[in-house]
Design an enzyme around this catalytic site. Sequence first.
Site, PDB file in Angstrom:
ATOM      1  N   HIS B  95      57.887 -14.966 -54.991  1.00 28.23           N
ATOM      2  CA  HIS B  95      58.602 -16.060 -54.830  1.00 28.23           C
ATOM      3  C   HIS B  95      60.012 -15.921 -54.850  1.00 28.23           C
ATOM      4  O   HIS B  95      60.834 -15.350 -55.795  1.00 28.23           O
ATOM      5  CB  HIS B  95      58.178 -17.077 -55.855  1.00 28.23           C
ATOM      6  CG  HIS B  95      58.891 -18.471 -55.811  1.00 28.23           C
ATOM      7  ND1 HIS B  95      59.029 -19.029 -54.448  1.00 28.23           N
ATOM      8  CD2 HIS B  95      59.715 -19.082 -56.541  1.00 28.23           C
ATOM      9  CE1 HIS B  95      59.584 -20.236 -54.603  1.00 28.23           C
ATOM     10  NE2 HIS B  95      60.129 -20.083 -55.723  1.00 28.23           N
ATOM     11  N   HIS B  97      63.966 -17.704 -53.264  1.00 24.44           N
ATOM     12  CA  HIS B  97      64.458 -18.777 -52.592  1.00 24.44           C
ATOM     13  C   HIS B  97      65.698 -18.163 -51.510  1.00 24.44           C
ATOM     14  O   HIS B  97      66.825 -18.547 -51.463  1.00 24.44           O
ATOM     15  CB  HIS B  97      65.583 -19.727 -53.464  1.00 24.44           C
ATOM     16  CG  HIS B  97      64.715 -20.455 -54.214  1.00 24.44           C
ATOM     17  ND1 HIS B  97      65.165 -21.936 -54.571  1.00 24.44           N
ATOM     18  CD2 HIS B  97      63.503 -20.467 -55.003  1.00 24.44           C
ATOM     19  CE1 HIS B  97      63.995 -22.568 -55.278  1.00 24.44           C
ATOM     20  NE2 HIS B  97      63.141 -21.622 -55.674  1.00 24.44           N
ATOM     21  N   ASP B 120      54.795  -7.682 -35.436  1.00 24.04           N
ATOM     22  CA  ASP B 120      54.515  -6.346 -36.337  1.00 24.04           C
ATOM     23  C   ASP B 120      53.815  -6.774 -37.738  1.00 24.04           C
ATOM     24  O   ASP B 120      53.080  -5.896 -38.124  1.00 24.04           O
ATOM     25  CB  ASP B 120      55.637  -5.412 -36.356  1.00 24.04           C
ATOM     26  CG  ASP B 120      56.040  -4.591 -35.233  1.00 24.04           C
ATOM     27  OD1 ASP B 120      55.624  -4.432 -34.553  1.00 24.04           O
ATOM     28  OD2 ASP B 120      57.319  -4.298 -35.365  1.00 24.04           O
ATOM     29  N   HIS B 171      60.806 -26.373 -50.385  1.00 19.02           N
ATOM     30  CA  HIS B 171      60.969 -25.386 -51.456  1.00 19.02           C
ATOM     31  C   HIS B 171      61.298 -24.324 -51.011  1.00 19.02           C
ATOM     32  O   HIS B 171      62.656 -24.202 -50.712  1.00 19.02           O
ATOM     33  CB  HIS B 171      59.684 -25.505 -52.258  1.00 19.02           C
ATOM     34  CG  HIS B 171      59.696 -24.667 -53.495  1.00 19.02           C
ATOM     35  ND1 HIS B 171      58.562 -24.843 -54.422  1.00 19.02           N
ATOM     36  CD2 HIS B 171      60.717 -24.036 -54.115  1.00 19.02           C
ATOM     37  CE1 HIS B 171      58.958 -24.080 -55.477  1.00 19.02           C
ATOM     38  NE2 HIS B 171      60.186 -23.493 -55.267  1.00 19.02           N
ATOM     39  N   TYR B 229      51.100   3.655 -36.438  1.00 18.67           N
ATOM     40  CA  TYR B 229      52.258   3.492 -37.044  1.00 18.67           C
ATOM     41  C   TYR B 229      52.346   4.118 -38.357  1.00 18.67           C
ATOM     42  O   TYR B 229      51.360   3.869 -39.071  1.00 18.67           O
ATOM     43  CB  TYR B 229      52.788   2.128 -37.041  1.00 18.67           C
ATOM     44  CG  TYR B 229      54.184   1.844 -37.654  1.00 18.67           C
ATOM     45  CD1 TYR B 229      55.281   1.935 -36.906  1.00 18.67           C
ATOM     46  CD2 TYR B 229      54.332   1.650 -39.095  1.00 18.67           C
ATOM     47  CE1 TYR B 229      56.810   1.775 -37.310  1.00 18.67           C
ATOM     48  CE2 TYR B 229      55.626   1.815 -39.553  1.00 18.67           C
ATOM     49  CZ  TYR B 229      56.820   1.744 -38.617  1.00 18.67           C
ATOM     50  OH  TYR B 229      57.950   1.582 -39.162  1.00 18.67           O
TER      51      TYR B 229
END
Lengths: 231, 231, 231, 231
Positions: B95, B97, B120, B171, B229
């Site tokens: 998480h 910000h 991608d 958020h 890839y």
Amino acid sequence: MNYKSIREEAFEANMKLPKLGLVLFTFGNVSAADINKGVFAIKPSGVPYEDLLPEKMVIVDFDGVTVEGSLRPSSDTKTHAVLYKHWESVAGIVHTHSTYGTAWAQSLRAIPIYGTTHADHLTVDIPCAPPMDDSMIKGNYEYETGFQIINHLKDKNLSYKEVEMILVGNHAPFSWGKTAAKAVYNSAILESVAQMALFTEQIEGKVNRMKDSLIQKHYDRKHGADAYYGQ
Amino acid sequence: MNYKSIREEAFEANMKLPKLGLVLFTFGNVSAADINKGVFAIKPSGVPYEDLLPEKMVIVDFDGVTVEGSLRPSSDTKTHAVLYKHWESVAGIVHTHSTYGTAWAQSLRAIPIYGTTHADHLTVDIPCAPPMDDSMIKGNYEYETGFQIINHLKDKNLSYKEVEMILVGNHAPFSWGKTAAKAVYNSAILESVAQMALFTEQIEGKVNRMKDSLIQKHYDRKHGADAYYGQ
Amino acid sequence: MNYKSIREEAFEANMKLPKLGLVLFTFGNVSAADINKGVFAIKPSGVPYEDLLPEKMVIVDFDGVTVEGSLRPSSDTKTHAVLYKHWESVAGIVHTHSTYGTAWAQSLRAIPIYGTTHADHLTVDIPCAPPMDDSMIKGNYEYETGFQIINHLKDKNLSYKEVEMILVGNHAPFSWGKTAAKAVYNSAILESVAQMALFTEQIEGKVNRMKDSLIQKHYDRKHGADAYYGQ
Amino acid sequence: MNYKSIREEAFEANMKLPKLGLVLFTFGNVSAADINKGVFAIKPSGVPYEDLLPEKMVIVDFDGVTVEGSLRPSSDTKTHAVLYKHWESVAGIVHTHSTYGTAWAQSLRAIPIYGTTHADHLTVDIPCAPPMDDSMIKGNYEYETGFQIINHLKDKNLSYKEVEMILVGNHAPFSWGKTAAKAVYNSAILESVAQMALFTEQIEGKVNRMKDSLIQKHYDRKHGADAYYGQ
């Protein structure tokens, strides 16, 4: 191990991409060609920059076949191969997903020529090739990407010797040059010009391209018969 | 001290957040789970990154109960716990910000799929869960945040195995993956894609999403049955 | 040399401004107060950050009179003095011309509360005091700047204990706190929130403020009676 | 080797440009003049900053003729020469293609005075000279660029002693001062003010210039008869 010179050149050029802020993680690749031998050294696919070494570069011929190296080459290798095969004087190619250049590519717009920073390097808008037809995408995709670039320059009557950079629509920038170092330089120029062009339009929504006389003057200072920039 | 492996993994992953420019001060957290043991290691709450150590990570079970550690775990711990409990193959959650991702979350918009940098990694817009109902906010908030994420993916018919990132409205972003390192990688991808998408819309106000064939091609290059890839 | 503690505190806090990217050259200043002694240590005017030392800090009383130090204090010293004199629990003040915060100040707009990054720190828009009347500008300008800040908070019914940051119109941000370190922290928060708010409006022109229940929840997580953020 | 003092000064000032983030590659140049001797030291053309040395600076007189040095001087040398010849108190000149300043130059707009960061340094909009007539561009271009700058200031009734920076339309910023260090300082100020002005207009489309009383107050704090900024 052979091809030491282009291995070193490709390694050095690849390592410049993160230093110039042009790549996140492994989202970019540089190749350096030996035109006489018909091969190029390219970054291995998905290897972090901090783990790169000259001996990890993969040597590939201009048909995209690996000549030397145990690692898988960049997933974009065939695009490089096609361009080397068709553009005889190019010995370095760069692909990045640099932030501003990619945003212009995603917008499907060529970058208008608004100032001398742009005109110091090319006299026209930085072209933006449209996304390919579905048949090309579903076919030999990276190979067709090379042709999309070649054909878009042709459609716009542009020479790869004068215009050393392009956007591929919905994808990202490619640049090239007579050396890998020059191709990296061009990728940084494209990013800087892309950033300035966005801000220019934000400052003045009805901005025009700069005038032809000034474009020509600045291009000729660096590239004309009587160029007087540099040593 | 037990759980050495996930402590180390969580520590390393947390330390990458400031290096990738994804956090200011302590505004982010990473956890690393041991799926078999049903526990995860998570950053302690409000501890500056420069003071982190593997032994300071807090070990918590999938019900959010601290198993080992004297520090209080991240205030978002229950969100992590809910996701681990319901998503059996996830072993890392992040998480942040981060600036651009958070701006999209604040705008309550999913991030449209405009280019291959996005494709991608996932074939759909990066989803944006709406803010929760007041009763959920006033209830067990962090616990409900986990369910808000789970339910929004369900509403959109998306699998957490294919879409490893989301915005929570008003958020900020959450991301996840099979390891904590992969979850951190995804949080950096989200931020880069969020930045490019904003600039894309600024360059061309009437821009469209990229076409399906190109989305599928790029996703399959990295994640399809015949992916080519990486090594 | 006296006042060693606040000299050190002011020095450390000032040195954080360039590290946090909040100042260009000398365009910022931090002071640290000893509330009991009624004095504060502040950066000398126009001295580059690389030349700062604790012993170069100037000690000033709450009327703005220099108590100790041979250098001239920051030109904004009287603003700091007025705020310390009227706000009994404040012991640190910061002034910067940080890029995004200053842009909002120049636009004369308060920064709307769009997300939890903002609500983690205050429950209202970051206020923007209007430019002063000409008589105040031509009078004791820095002194009046302090009153402009105090009066604008009063006009908006805001407490300096809950709202620890403000924009001064056509000028730039000020922040404060119970320590100089907290005031610096607040100036970084303001800059980050200012940046996110601009991008939020660019992504979605008709964006609304977040809802009250979510504002209150996030503020209380960090600052309420049952706060559970941090150690 | 002669002119040691201005060689050192020009070297130090040139090296600050990349540190301040004002140049990409070699896109900038600083000169330092010895007014009494009628010469200036300037960066050699196209030489990377990491290869610069004081002894590589080129000594040129105020007619643009090289006096000492084996390298070719900056391609913009004649612009510097013209300005030194006509502006008796200037001893330092800088030219960059800094991102935001160049974007304003490309938009052909002067930078409006929106806040005290701007007013601390000049009391008017940062002027933007229009692109030159074709005859001037095709003639002695860099020489005429100098006159374009001089004449635009005259047209706007501005003194080079009070306004130490300008944009040249479709090109980029120039700045100057009593020393090369001051000219570099001014180029950084211009870039910061240019960035803030763009963001200010993005935040509030109908923003007005700040009022005269506040402009004058801030300018006088630093530059008036009773200036009290600095030591």
